[in-house]
Design a protein around this motif. Structure first.
Motif, PDB file in Angstrom:
ATOM      1  N   GLY A  24       0.804  -1.226   0.000  1.00  0.00           N
ATOM      2  CA  GLY A  24       0.000   0.000   0.000  1.00  0.00           C
ATOM      3  C   GLY A  24       0.834   1.272   0.000  1.00  0.00           C
ATOM      4  O   GLY A  24       0.342   2.353  -0.357  1.00  0.00           O
ATOM      5  N   ILE A  25       2.100   1.146   0.365  1.00  0.00           N
ATOM      6  CA  ILE A  25       2.976   2.316   0.412  1.00  0.00           C
ATOM      7  C   ILE A  25       3.267   2.850  -0.995  1.00  0.00           C
ATOM      8  O   ILE A  25       3.544   4.037  -1.172  1.00  0.00           O
ATOM      9  N   TRP A  29       3.203   6.746  -1.741  1.00  0.00           N
ATOM     10  CA  TRP A  29       4.435   7.416  -2.175  1.00  0.00           C
ATOM     11  C   TRP A  29       4.221   8.150  -3.488  1.00  0.00           C
ATOM     12  O   TRP A  29       4.683   9.288  -3.663  1.00  0.00           O
ATOM     13  N   ALA A  30       3.523   7.509  -4.429  1.00  0.00           N
ATOM     14  CA  ALA A  30       3.281   8.128  -5.736  1.00  0.00           C
ATOM     15  C   ALA A  30       2.479   9.420  -5.589  1.00  0.00           C
ATOM     16  O   ALA A  30       2.747  10.421  -6.274  1.00  0.00           O
ATOM     17  N   ARG A  31       1.492   9.410  -4.694  1.00  0.00           N
ATOM     18  CA  ARG A  31       0.699  10.629  -4.464  1.00  0.00           C
ATOM     19  C   ARG A  31       1.572  11.733  -3.863  1.00  0.00           C
ATOM     20  O   ARG A  31       1.462  12.913  -4.240  1.00  0.00           O
ATOM     21  N   LEU A  53      -1.607  -1.970  -6.064  1.00  0.00           N
ATOM     22  CA  LEU A  53      -0.581  -0.929  -5.899  1.00  0.00           C
ATOM     23  C   LEU A  53      -1.191   0.401  -5.479  1.00  0.00           C
ATOM     24  O   LEU A  53      -0.487   1.270  -4.951  1.00  0.00           O
ATOM     25  N   GLY A  54      -2.491   0.596  -5.743  1.00  0.00           N
ATOM     26  CA  GLY A  54      -3.175   1.823  -5.336  1.00  0.00           C
ATOM     27  C   GLY A  54      -2.630   3.080  -5.987  1.00  0.00           C
ATOM     28  O   GLY A  54      -2.600   4.157  -5.378  1.00  0.00           O
ATOM     29  N   VAL A  59      -3.111   5.136 -15.140  1.00  0.00           N
ATOM     30  CA  VAL A  59      -2.203   3.983 -15.007  1.00  0.00           C
ATOM     31  C   VAL A  59      -2.300   3.118 -16.263  1.00  0.00           C
ATOM     32  O   VAL A  59      -3.372   2.618 -16.603  1.00  0.00           O
ATOM     33  N   THR A  60      -1.187   2.961 -16.961  1.00  0.00           N
ATOM     34  CA  THR A  60      -1.116   2.105 -18.151  1.00  0.00           C
ATOM     35  C   THR A  60      -0.284   0.881 -17.802  1.00  0.00           C
ATOM     36  O   THR A  60       0.726   0.991 -17.084  1.00  0.00           O
TER      37      THR A  60
END
Length: 376
Positions: A24-25, A29-31, A53-54, A59-60
């Protein structure tokens, strides 16, 4: 020890998260990084569960990574990256997916071709973020700076090494490996062990890496049979993920030796899965090196839970039995490898100097052929 006087560089992902439920990290992290456009590199199975991955934004998914990725496979992934122009590349899968993700992160827009970056530290830089999420416990690629792809024209692996291919974030979550079937668990586990064993017994071995190598071997000895017998054993799965990670730590500054050199043609020419190829070769190369690495060979066997020995015959028989007990087919003939192919494979393996020059005992093409014949 004089080894302590030899310089060594250790590179690690900028951030590494290890433990159950840590996947979930990735999205979090991406956000935090302001990512709105991501390209995920994975195989078919993991392409179906990218949602875990959330990831935020668009997302491609390139979900066509082959078990032994080759140049056409890489070219297809690079073409998608040129279209998507991602801010973030995520490797999500086994070592093949993680390796392709590294190249997809550095090549598009660089003005460099793959052949221009083959070798050590030829990549100019990287403009996108890179996250690595392994779903098998084998290569430890999430921790390293190398990527391997096969050139179909030569049927040989091209190796790229660059600090620019080191992940910004690596997330090692054993829960992602719970569905890996027993045969794959066994083969990838032996691959992780082989990374550690070969680094531990290498001419380039270093006390700073021996620490990780020996503990990685111990973890495989303690947990691999358990995970093969019961895939839902969370502790065993976590132990193997740690062994794989430690194996990845070994690859950068020390790398592998004859075991991997002899295994490579089995993958590129005979299409045997890499971990399985390493298992087939492991007892024979460890035994071959035993006369010049007696103390460390005994420690390897002891770490695997086997009686300590440096006798070539004992080493070969006990480690062969270790692999066979995991359900791994240990005969090349049973895997459809033609006996007529052994000599050309031996010649090819003998030419892989980047690995064989690390081997603690010089090995000839004839001696490699003898190993293939013994494994046949």
């Amino acid at each position: 020890m004089t080894d302590l006087l030899r310089p060594i560089e250790i590179l690690r992902p900028t951030r590494l998260e290890f433990g159950a439920g840590t996947v979930g990290i990735v999205g979090q992290w991406a956000r935090e990084q302001g990512i709105t456009r991501t390209l995920v590199i994975s195989g078919g199975f993991n392409a179906k569960r990218v949602d875990v991955l959330g990831l935020p934004g668009e997302v491609t998914v390139f979900g066509h990574v082959k078990p032994e990725p080759d140049l056409p496979n890489l070219d297809a992934a690079l073409a998608m990256a040129e279209q998507v122009k991602p801010q973030l590349v995520v490797g999500f899968g086994g070592g093949s997916a993680l390796d392709l993700a590294k190249l997809v992160a550095v090549l598009p827009g660089s003005g460099q071709t793959l052949h221009e970056v083959v070798g050590p530290e030829k990549v100019k830089g990287r403009q996108v973020k890179l996250v690595q999420v392994p779903t098998t416990a084998g290569t430890g690629s999430e921790a390293g700076t190398r990527s391997l792809v096969t050139d179909p024209a030569t049927e040989q692996k091209l190796a790229v090494q660059s600090r620019h291919m080191l992940a910004d974030l690596a997330v090692v979550d054993a829960e992602l490996t719970m569905s890996v079937p027993p045969a794959v668990t066994a083969a990838t586990g032996v691959d992780a062990m082989a990374h550690c064993v070969e680094a531990f017994t290498s001419r380039r071995a270093h006390p700073l890496i021996d620490l990780y190598a020996l503990e990685g071997i111990r973890l495989v000895g303690r947990y691999l049979a358990r995970a093969v017998a019961d895939g839902s054993d969370k502790e065993a799965r976590a132990g193997l993920m740690l062994a794989s990670l430690y194996g990845g730590y070994c690859l950068g500054p020390v790398n592998t030796t004859a075991g991997h050199a002899v295994a490579y043609p089995l993958g590129t020419r005979q299409h045997i899965a890499h971990g399985h190829a390493c298992a087939l070769v492991f007892p024979h190369t460890l035994a071959f090196n035993a006369p010049v690495m007696a103390e460390k060979t005994a420690l390897v066997l002891q770490a695997l839970g086997l009686p300590a020995s440096s006798d070539e015959g004992v080493v070969r028989e006990s480690t062969h039995a270790f692999c066979a007990r995991l359900g791994i087919e240990m005969r090349l003939s049973a895997l459809g490898v033609p006996e007529s192919a052994l000599e050309s494979m031996a010649t090819e393996a003998h030419a892989i100097r980047r690995l064989l020059d690390n081997n603690p005992r010089d090995i000839s093409a004839a001696e490699i052929l003898a190993i293939y014949r013994r494994a046949f």
